[in-house]
Design a protein around this motif. Sequence first.
Motif, PDB file in Angstrom:
ATOM      1  N   VAL A   1       0.799  -0.892   0.062  1.00 53.57           N
ATOM      2  CA  VAL A   1      -0.018   0.046   0.003  1.00 53.57           C
ATOM      3  C   VAL A   1       0.963   1.330  -0.205  1.00 53.57           C
ATOM      4  N   ALA A   2       1.736   1.211   0.858  1.00 59.80           N
ATOM      5  CA  ALA A   2       2.866   2.653   0.659  1.00 59.80           C
ATOM      6  C   ALA A   2       3.578   2.770  -0.492  1.00 59.80           C
TER       7      ALA A   2
ATOM      8  N   GLY B   1       3.089   9.839  -5.884  1.00 63.59           N
ATOM      9  CA  GLY B   1       3.502  11.111  -5.458  1.00 63.59           C
ATOM     10  C   GLY B   1       3.205  11.417  -3.880  1.00 63.59           C
ATOM     11  N   PHE B   2       2.734  10.495  -3.177  1.00 59.75           N
ATOM     12  CA  PHE B   2       2.344  10.605  -1.827  1.00 59.75           C
ATOM     13  C   PHE B   2       3.571  10.339  -0.987  1.00 59.75           C
ATOM     14  N   GLU B   3       3.945  11.366   0.007  1.00 57.28           N
ATOM     15  CA  GLU B   3       4.934  11.195   1.069  1.00 57.28           C
ATOM     16  C   GLU B   3       4.136  10.202   2.165  1.00 57.28           C
ATOM     17  N   THR B   4       4.862   9.178   2.744  1.00 56.57           N
ATOM     18  CA  THR B   4       4.363   8.049   3.618  1.00 56.57           C
ATOM     19  C   THR B   4       5.241   7.663   4.730  1.00 56.57           C
ATOM     20  N   SER B   5       4.603   7.314   5.804  1.00 59.86           N
ATOM     21  CA  SER B   5       5.422   6.586   6.962  1.00 59.86           C
ATOM     22  C   SER B   5       4.620   5.424   7.120  1.00 59.86           C
ATOM     23  N   VAL B   6       5.537   4.302   7.478  1.00 58.63           N
ATOM     24  CA  VAL B   6       5.038   3.004   8.055  1.00 58.63           C
ATOM     25  C   VAL B   6       5.503   2.729   9.342  1.00 58.63           C
ATOM     26  N   ALA B   7       4.806   2.378  10.191  1.00 58.81           N
ATOM     27  CA  ALA B   7       5.115   1.986  11.783  1.00 58.81           C
ATOM     28  C   ALA B   7       4.178   1.024  12.339  1.00 58.81           C
ATOM     29  N   GLU B   8       4.750   0.239  13.294  1.00 56.58           N
ATOM     30  CA  GLU B   8       4.068  -0.747  13.899  1.00 56.58           C
ATOM     31  C   GLU B   8       2.763  -0.158  14.876  1.00 56.58           C
ATOM     32  N   SER B   9       1.777  -0.758  14.894  1.00 58.36           N
ATOM     33  CA  SER B   9       0.645  -0.082  15.829  1.00 58.36           C
ATOM     34  C   SER B   9       0.242  -1.085  16.864  1.00 58.36           C
TER      35      SER B   9
ATOM     36  N   TRP C   1       0.557  -3.225  11.346  1.00 58.99           N
ATOM     37  CA  TRP C   1       1.170  -1.905  10.759  1.00 58.99           C
ATOM     38  C   TRP C   1       0.549  -0.887  10.546  1.00 58.99           C
ATOM     39  N   VAL C   2       0.802   0.162  10.377  1.00 57.40           N
ATOM     40  CA  VAL C   2      -0.030   1.388   9.807  1.00 57.40           C
ATOM     41  C   VAL C   2       0.651   2.235   8.788  1.00 57.40           C
ATOM     42  N   VAL C   3       0.184   2.739   7.753  1.00 56.69           N
ATOM     43  CA  VAL C   3       0.736   3.616   6.987  1.00 56.69           C
ATOM     44  C   VAL C   3       0.047   4.865   7.045  1.00 56.69           C
ATOM     45  N   GLN C   4       0.546   5.793   7.113  1.00 60.17           N
ATOM     46  CA  GLN C   4       0.081   7.162   6.815  1.00 60.17           C
ATOM     47  C   GLN C   4       0.328   8.058   5.814  1.00 60.17           C
ATOM     48  N   VAL C   5      -0.594   8.962   5.338  1.00 57.04           N
ATOM     49  CA  VAL C   5      -0.275   9.810   4.274  1.00 57.04           C
ATOM     50  C   VAL C   5       0.240  10.909   4.834  1.00 57.04           C
ATOM     51  N   LEU C   6       1.274  11.472   4.649  1.00 56.55           N
ATOM     52  CA  LEU C   6       2.003  12.565   5.151  1.00 56.55           C
ATOM     53  C   LEU C   6       1.896  13.749   4.208  1.00 56.55           C
ATOM     54  N   GLY C   7       2.191  14.905   4.599  1.00 61.12           N
ATOM     55  CA  GLY C   7       2.190  16.079   4.022  1.00 61.12           C
ATOM     56  C   GLY C   7       1.268  17.212   4.180  1.00 61.12           C
ATOM     57  N   GLY C   8       0.509  16.828   5.555  1.00 60.54           N
ATOM     58  CA  GLY C   8      -0.380  17.914   6.097  1.00 60.54           C
ATOM     59  C   GLY C   8      -1.887  17.911   5.471  1.00 60.54           C
TER      60      GLY C   8
ATOM     61  N   GLU D   1      -7.736  13.256  -6.019  1.00 61.00           N
ATOM     62  CA  GLU D   1      -7.024  12.396  -7.193  1.00 61.00           C
ATOM     63  C   GLU D   1      -7.446  10.731  -7.053  1.00 61.00           C
ATOM     64  N   VAL D   2      -7.477  10.362  -5.824  1.00 58.77           N
ATOM     65  CA  VAL D   2      -8.004   9.028  -5.451  1.00 58.77           C
ATOM     66  C   VAL D   2      -9.227   8.837  -5.000  1.00 58.77           C
ATOM     67  N   GLY D   3      -9.589   9.241  -3.970  1.00 55.30           N
ATOM     68  CA  GLY D   3     -10.798   9.377  -3.481  1.00 55.30           C
ATOM     69  C   GLY D   3     -11.533   7.743  -3.006  1.00 55.30           C
ATOM     70  N   PHE D   4     -12.609   7.786  -2.866  1.00 54.93           N
ATOM     71  CA  PHE D   4     -13.112   6.679  -2.192  1.00 54.93           C
ATOM     72  C   PHE D   4     -14.400   6.247  -3.198  1.00 54.93           C
ATOM     73  N   CYS D   5     -14.227   5.549  -4.244  1.00 49.46           N
ATOM     74  CA  CYS D   5     -15.088   5.130  -5.169  1.00 49.46           C
ATOM     75  C   CYS D   5     -16.295   4.202  -4.652  1.00 49.46           C
ATOM     76  N   HIS D   6     -16.056   3.145  -3.589  1.00 41.70           N
ATOM     77  CA  HIS D   6     -16.884   2.552  -3.235  1.00 41.70           C
ATOM     78  C   HIS D   6     -17.623   2.856  -1.755  1.00 41.70           C
ATOM     79  N   ALA D   7     -17.387   4.006  -1.317  1.00 42.91           N
ATOM     80  CA  ALA D   7     -17.868   4.636   0.141  1.00 42.91           C
ATOM     81  C   ALA D   7     -18.305   5.864   0.032  1.00 42.91           C
ATOM     82  N   PRO D   8     -19.640   6.221  -0.352  1.00 45.26           N
ATOM     83  CA  PRO D   8     -20.276   7.716  -0.692  1.00 45.26           C
ATOM     84  C   PRO D   8     -20.124   8.436   0.763  1.00 45.26           C
ATOM     85  N   ALA D   9     -20.161   7.880   1.676  1.00 42.00           N
ATOM     86  CA  ALA D   9     -20.163   8.281   3.119  1.00 42.00           C
ATOM     87  C   ALA D   9     -18.794   8.893   3.342  1.00 42.00           C
ATOM     88  N   LYS D  10     -17.629   8.241   2.971  1.00 45.86           N
ATOM     89  CA  LYS D  10     -16.358   8.818   2.999  1.00 45.86           C
ATOM     90  C   LYS D  10     -15.996   9.931   1.970  1.00 45.86           C
ATOM     91  N   ARG D  11     -16.624   9.993   0.905  1.00 45.57           N
ATOM     92  CA  ARG D  11     -16.552  11.111  -0.041  1.00 45.57           C
ATOM     93  C   ARG D  11     -17.304  12.280   0.589  1.00 45.57           C
TER      94      ARG D  11
END
Length: 880
Positions: free
Chosen positions: A356-357, A364-372, A382-389, A399-409
Amino acid sequence: MHTPEKKHDATGPRIVDGIAVFGEHEAGTLDQMRAVSRHTAHAALMADAHHGFVMPVGGVAAYHEQVSVMGVGVDIACLAGDTPVVCADGRSRAIRDVRAADPVTCCDAGAVRPVAPNLGAIARGTRPTLRLSLANGRALVATPDHEILTRDGWREAGALRPGDRVACVVHTGLPDAPHAPFEIAPGALTPHAAGVLAGRGWLPFRTDDPRLAPLLRLLGYVCGDGHLTRDGKFVSAYTTQEEDGAALLADFAAVGFPATCYRRQRRPEHRPEVHVRVASTALHALLASLGAPVGKKAWPARPMPWLFALPAWARAQFLSGFASAEMTTPRTHANGVVPNLQVKQAGEVAHAIEFVAALLRSLGFETSVAESGPPRGARRTWVVQVLGGQAAQVRFAAEVGFCHAPAKRRAAARVASVVWEREVLVRTRDAAKAEARARHAGGERWRDVMRDVAARHGVEEGFVYHAIYDRRGASRRLPGAAVDPQVDGEACWVRVASVEDAGDREVFDVVTGDPAHSFLAAGVVVHNCGNAAIRTDRTLADLGPTPEKQKQALEHLADEIAGTLSFGMGRRNRADDAPTDDPLFEDPAWRAVPGSKKEVGALKTKARQQLGTIGGGNHYVDVFADEAGALWVGVHFGSRGLGHTVATGFTAIAQGKRWGERAAEQETLLHLGSPSGDDYWELMHLAGRYAYVGREWVARKVVAMMGARELELVHNHHNWAWRETHDGRDLIVVRKGATPAFPGQLGFVGGSMGDDAVIIRGADPSGTGADDVRAAQRAALFSTVHGAGRVLSRTAAAGKRDRKTGRVLRPGAVSPAMMEGWLRERDVILRGGGLDESPHAYRRLPDVLAAQGDTIEVLHTLRPLVVVMAGADEFDPYKD
């Protein structure tokens, strides 16, 4: 020389002297069209045609680089050719490249969905444009008359001002980058699975398959919150949201494997689980061979290497499906902070989270991966985060979105709205801070600076005071309470930052037959055609609990319309809010008027006074109810004295006379490219914009009288000339009393004062007989009727009277009792109107629609409730 008629079948016109003729007509009407056709490349006569000035009303004539001065109306709004149009497959395409097969999206009542049908983009030539810049950094280049959805309903781009709010959807996808298609070799398949997949077109599996996007979305979702059974029989996807289940069902159907939806209550305190399942060994084998884990998810070290060879938009589609299932819902904390989006994955190895990372980094997304959390035996999380504020979190939704999750959109829209609003506030506060410090340093008194800067920038006086005396740095974050989301479902209401001239551009429109009448251009909700009937949110039942109460309300409305709006010859708009300051009065096209400065000034003054007046003759304001009881407002009038002056002025010039001199009413052709032809073309467009503004102002004025809200706008236009391409030929098409009806294009067609009107759509033929229908549409130059069409002239219907004394010189065929009886039987409330407009003077609209064959389809039948026209003794010389 007269030639015999060519016989025709039931679906097409008959050909008379080379003219495509729909319906039956008097000899004089045909003779008039024959005379016009001598100079045309193609000619057609619609079923509602009747004798007119020089050219029949209901006539269509196409010329090579010439324009007839007989048509002045309204043009179609358009967008610059490079405008990105948002599609449901995650791609954005330049509007010039949009095809009928592309899944163009719209925003319907706050929900984003594909339009149906989309009939592709149509080139509309080169026209002046405006650049509409939004406060969130997006921009749209459109013709001034292109309509954009605002908080106050549909408004033209040229009427927007900084600070107005327009509907803007967060998700715009990624550009449709070209790539060389390649085959993806599935893993081992059983003979049965291979046979099924080949039969459904999945083998060989190529990346240019039009079903690639839904397959990638499903693959991503199943890899997240789905399951491939160990026995190879079932593919499952899980959710707790019914609307997510509907989106999954749609994609399974799109790839050719319809699913079944089951529900079960796993825990009393939780929502029921929605289980979407496909019983197919072939689909199971395909997804497994592409890399989806089977059974208990165990990921290899580098899964799906083929995915990274796909274009960015395709990788984003897989990730969108995965994020719909696994990513956290976008949100803001109470202090306004936007937390990072993140995905958790558990297992004995970190292969899934690293995959996923890697996908995020490839986009083009900056990421971090750490144990959770602590390990659970051999399993870790493990968890991956989208960094960049906050900017990166909004970019992911865009650009990516949530095609199968209208509530998240919808949640993403709320987050984006807060981010965008806060950015505006920060810029405003920083600008106010800098100005206050500079002015105080320049010697101005602090009290004067504080009051003036606070008023100009809309900030508190205390903030300006502290900006002067406290040396704090640039604004960074504001309290969350400072900004509330400005949203409607998936759409944000975003401020207009500026509206600027963008020069002449090649422009295009997307033709759709969808009831939402919109599409997404650069994420902005825009209209797809010009219109002049409004469907409101009120119904007949809203007017009163009984027919008597409803009738009382309609009587009151009829009086208000007649008393507020201006009907009749040469009238001035007496309303306080008349649109006399419309930007069209500053249009450079006024310089094309051939007269003196004094004449130009007088014409502009008359145009200002008459803008939003209805005129006389067959011009009207009507209130209708459709088959479901919904109330509509319909209007019919044109460019009034402005259009009439332009037409008569250039008729005189073409005959060697001066602007303003009287000239014979005869066919007048002007060559485009000549000074007079180009000046006429400019002023014709100006008159069209003028008619457009007037009709919309009147219709919306009546909607406001009703206390209603605008839901749908349909604004057809006749008496106009268009640049169009037909059968490979570039033509100037003049429709005099004829409505454009390209496939999917909507139109409003009125009957008489006592008959139904209709909302129509140009047909998109398919199946048996489709070739015949398409041939008929081409013969009509994709045109249709504009009304019912006269069978009695005004004099024949009403008789002849002495205009000074009112004495009857010759009785007409229609008596007051005949007209009143007709209206009483249909229960129509009439204000104004004369015997020359009686239903007896017109054909029946169903008959003329039937004569157009299957070239059009009727979407709504509108029953007249209120008809308001000029009085019986009004005379209107403006032949618009």
